[in-house]
Motif scaffolding. Structure first.
Motif, PDB file in Angstrom:
ATOM      1  N   ALA A   1      30.198 -31.993  21.527  1.00 17.67           N
ATOM      2  CA  ALA A   1      30.468 -33.267  20.857  1.00 17.67           C
ATOM      3  C   ALA A   1      31.092 -33.047  19.482  1.00 17.67           C
ATOM      4  O   ALA A   1      31.979 -33.803  19.056  1.00 17.67           O
ATOM      5  N   VAL A   2      30.652 -31.999  18.775  1.00 18.29           N
ATOM      6  CA  VAL A   2      31.229 -31.691  17.463  1.00 18.29           C
ATOM      7  C   VAL A   2      32.709 -31.350  17.611  1.00 18.29           C
ATOM      8  O   VAL A   2      33.559 -31.836  16.840  1.00 18.29           O
ATOM      9  N   LEU A   3      33.041 -30.521  18.585  1.00 14.92           N
ATOM     10  CA  LEU A   3      34.442 -30.132  18.800  1.00 14.92           C
ATOM     11  C   LEU A   3      35.293 -31.334  19.188  1.00 14.92           C
ATOM     12  O   LEU A   3      36.380 -31.549  18.659  1.00 14.92           O
ATOM     13  N   VAL A   4      34.781 -32.144  20.132  1.00 17.88           N
ATOM     14  CA  VAL A   4      35.531 -33.318  20.594  1.00 17.88           C
ATOM     15  C   VAL A   4      35.680 -34.334  19.463  1.00 17.88           C
ATOM     16  O   VAL A   4      36.773 -34.867  19.222  1.00 17.88           O
ATOM     17  N   GLY A   5      34.571 -34.611  18.773  1.00 19.99           N
ATOM     18  CA  GLY A   5      34.609 -35.605  17.703  1.00 19.99           C
ATOM     19  C   GLY A   5      35.534 -35.224  16.575  1.00 19.99           C
ATOM     20  O   GLY A   5      36.311 -36.052  16.078  1.00 19.99           O
ATOM     21  N   TYR A   6      35.482 -33.952  16.152  1.00 16.85           N
ATOM     22  CA  TYR A   6      36.334 -33.525  15.045  1.00 16.85           C
ATOM     23  C   TYR A   6      37.811 -33.532  15.471  1.00 16.85           C
ATOM     24  O   TYR A   6      38.693 -33.916  14.683  1.00 16.85           O
ATOM     25  N   GLY A   7      38.074 -33.148  16.712  1.00 17.95           N
ATOM     26  CA  GLY A   7      39.447 -33.198  17.216  1.00 17.95           C
ATOM     27  C   GLY A   7      39.980 -34.613  17.251  1.00 17.95           C
ATOM     28  O   GLY A   7      41.144 -34.856  16.880  1.00 17.95           O
ATOM     29  N   LEU A   8      39.145 -35.563  17.664  1.00 16.57           N
ATOM     30  CA  LEU A   8      39.566 -36.971  17.697  1.00 16.57           C
ATOM     31  C   LEU A   8      39.816 -37.507  16.301  1.00 16.57           C
ATOM     32  O   LEU A   8      40.758 -38.282  16.065  1.00 16.57           O
ATOM     33  N   LEU A   9      38.993 -37.102  15.348  1.00 14.69           N
ATOM     34  CA  LEU A   9      39.185 -37.547  13.968  1.00 14.69           C
ATOM     35  C   LEU A   9      40.508 -37.033  13.413  1.00 14.69           C
ATOM     36  O   LEU A   9      41.207 -37.752  12.660  1.00 14.69           O
ATOM     37  N   LEU A  10      40.875 -35.813  13.742  1.00 11.99           N
ATOM     38  CA  LEU A  10      42.156 -35.271  13.286  1.00 11.99           C
ATOM     39  C   LEU A  10      43.311 -36.067  13.887  1.00 11.99           C
ATOM     40  O   LEU A  10      44.325 -36.309  13.214  1.00 11.99           O
ATOM     41  N   LEU A  11      43.166 -36.493  15.143  1.00 12.06           N
ATOM     42  CA  LEU A  11      44.217 -37.284  15.786  1.00 12.06           C
ATOM     43  C   LEU A  11      44.309 -38.691  15.198  1.00 12.06           C
ATOM     44  O   LEU A  11      45.408 -39.245  15.038  1.00 12.06           O
ATOM     45  N   LEU A  12      43.144 -39.264  14.856  1.00 12.75           N
ATOM     46  CA  LEU A  12      43.113 -40.616  14.315  1.00 12.75           C
ATOM     47  C   LEU A  12      43.615 -40.677  12.888  1.00 12.75           C
ATOM     48  O   LEU A  12      44.088 -41.721  12.434  1.00 12.75           O
ATOM     49  N   THR A  13      43.495 -39.562  12.159  1.00 14.11           N
ATOM     50  CA  THR A  13      43.888 -39.543  10.743  1.00 14.11           C
ATOM     51  C   THR A  13      45.117 -38.659  10.574  1.00 14.11           C
ATOM     52  O   THR A  13      46.136 -38.965  10.272  1.00 14.11           O
TER      53      THR A  13
END
Length: 370
Positions: free
Chosen positions: A358-370
């Motif tokens: 979840a940490v890997l997925v969440g941080y990756g999504l945050l990079l895409l969103l920002t």
């Protein structure tokens, strides 16, 4: 009777640990027990007490036995049943909140132990993970989202949209894991010839009281709603009140007090003062780490005093529900209802890898969103 009521309190090692933590904190902060009651979220305690009584009423009515038998007949394999129960837990948690979903799913799962050889402990673990994954989708899925939604100013749809990528990824990942962890093993029904009786009156009364309780919560009259439930069961089936694990309520109350005491520690106060200066990555790690220690709802309350309600904070505290047992109060509820000490260690075999993923997925999504 008193001995039976006291037994859960005497055997509850987690409660004893919380009491020790609280006593240790009292040595480092001013001893002000008069403030402890205000530190407890009584709305949560009352809601939990009402749900515990209502679900115990349905459980002791025998209806879960009837429903469980129908489910066993419908699903031919262990994997099919596990996939259905995990999906149902995730779906229910999106609009009933994660705690309520567990109060429906877990007693039904425990009933399956009497009907077939499905690994109930493993299934309850997946249901606990499922409600953490499913509940993060909507503003009403869990308490931390309710807090974040109220502070964010977003609409229901906008909040759900920002959480959808993470929720979708985690639910899908959990179902894939479920597929591999439960074999395509045929379910064998133990009691085909048994005629099982249940108590419709107790079920209908529990459902009616549930509706009344929800209305009382909406009207901010939860005390009267709880009193109505207690009165109803005293009249109809007072044995229900004796069968409830009341020590669970004390666990939550002590947990709130411990959190209050921890925030009074000088070191904790200084650390929270500097939170707003952290980088996005630092805030993300702090939200997850703090959730692992004091649970994601209190972590959200603490962090909202220093930083705004953002998608980064929402991702962090929801991801923090995985991992260690204290990460989410839903974890504690599910494992306590299982009533098996072995499940406490086995839970982490699945929850810790889910946290890392979840940490890997969440941080990756945050990079895409920002």
């Amino acid at each position: 009777m008193l001995k039976a009521l006291a037994r859960p309190f005497l055997r509850d090692r987690f409660l004893h640990l919380l009491l020790i933590i609280g006593a240790a904190c009292c040595l480092a902060v001013p001893f002000r027990p008069g403030l402890w009651a205000a530190a407890i979220d009584w709305h949560t305690i009352i809601t939990l007490a009402g749900l515990m009584m209502l679900t115990k009423g349905v459980e002791l009515s025998g209806y879960f036995d009837v429903l469980g038998r129908r489910m066993v007949k419908r699903f031919g394999s262990e994997r099919q049943l596990a996939m259905f129960m995990t999906s149902a837990a995730a779906l229910l948690s999106t609009f009933l909140t994660n705690d309520v979903a567990l109060f429906i799913i877990v007693p039904l799962t425990i009933t399956l132990r009497k009907l077939c050889s499905v690994p109930v402990n493993r299934l309850i673990i997946f249901e606990a993970l499922a409600v953490n994954a499913g509940s993060l989708l909507t503003p009403v899925g869990n308490p931390q989202n309710i807090l974040l939604w109220g502070r964010s100013g977003l609409s229901f749809a906008a909040f759900t949209w920002q959480m959808a990528p993470l929720a979708g990824a985690m639910v899908a990942s959990l179902l894939v894991l479920c597929w591999f962890c439960f074999p395509q093993k045929a379910l064998y029904y133990h009691g085909h010839d048994r005629i099982h009786t249940w108590q419709p009156r107790l079920v209908y009364t529990s459902v009616a009281l549930y509706v009344a309780f929800i209305v009382s919560l909406e009207l901010k009259q939860e005390v009267w709603g709880l009193a109505l439930i207690a009165l109803g069961f005293i009249i109809l089936a007072r044995r229900i009140l004796l069968k409830i694990d009341w020590s669970l309520l004390l666990v939550f109350m002590v947990m709130f007090i411990d959190i209050h005491l921890i925030t009074q520690l000088p070191l904790a106060g200084d650390a929270l003062h500097d939170v707003s200066q952290l980088s996005p990555g630092g805030l993300f790690a702090l939200g997850i780490g703090l959730s692992q220690i004091i649970s994601n709802v209190p972590a959200t309350i603490l962090l909202l005093n220093s930083i705004p309600a953002s998608v980064l904070l929402a991702f962090a505290v929801n991801i923090g529900g995985f991992g260690l047992l204290p990460g989410s109060l839903a974890n504690l509820i599910a494992l306590r209802m299982a009533n098996d000490r072995r499940i406490w260690v086995r839970f982490h075999y699945y929850s810790l890898p889910m946290l890392l993923w979840a940490v890997l997925v969440g941080y990756g999504l945050l990079l895409l969103l920002t």
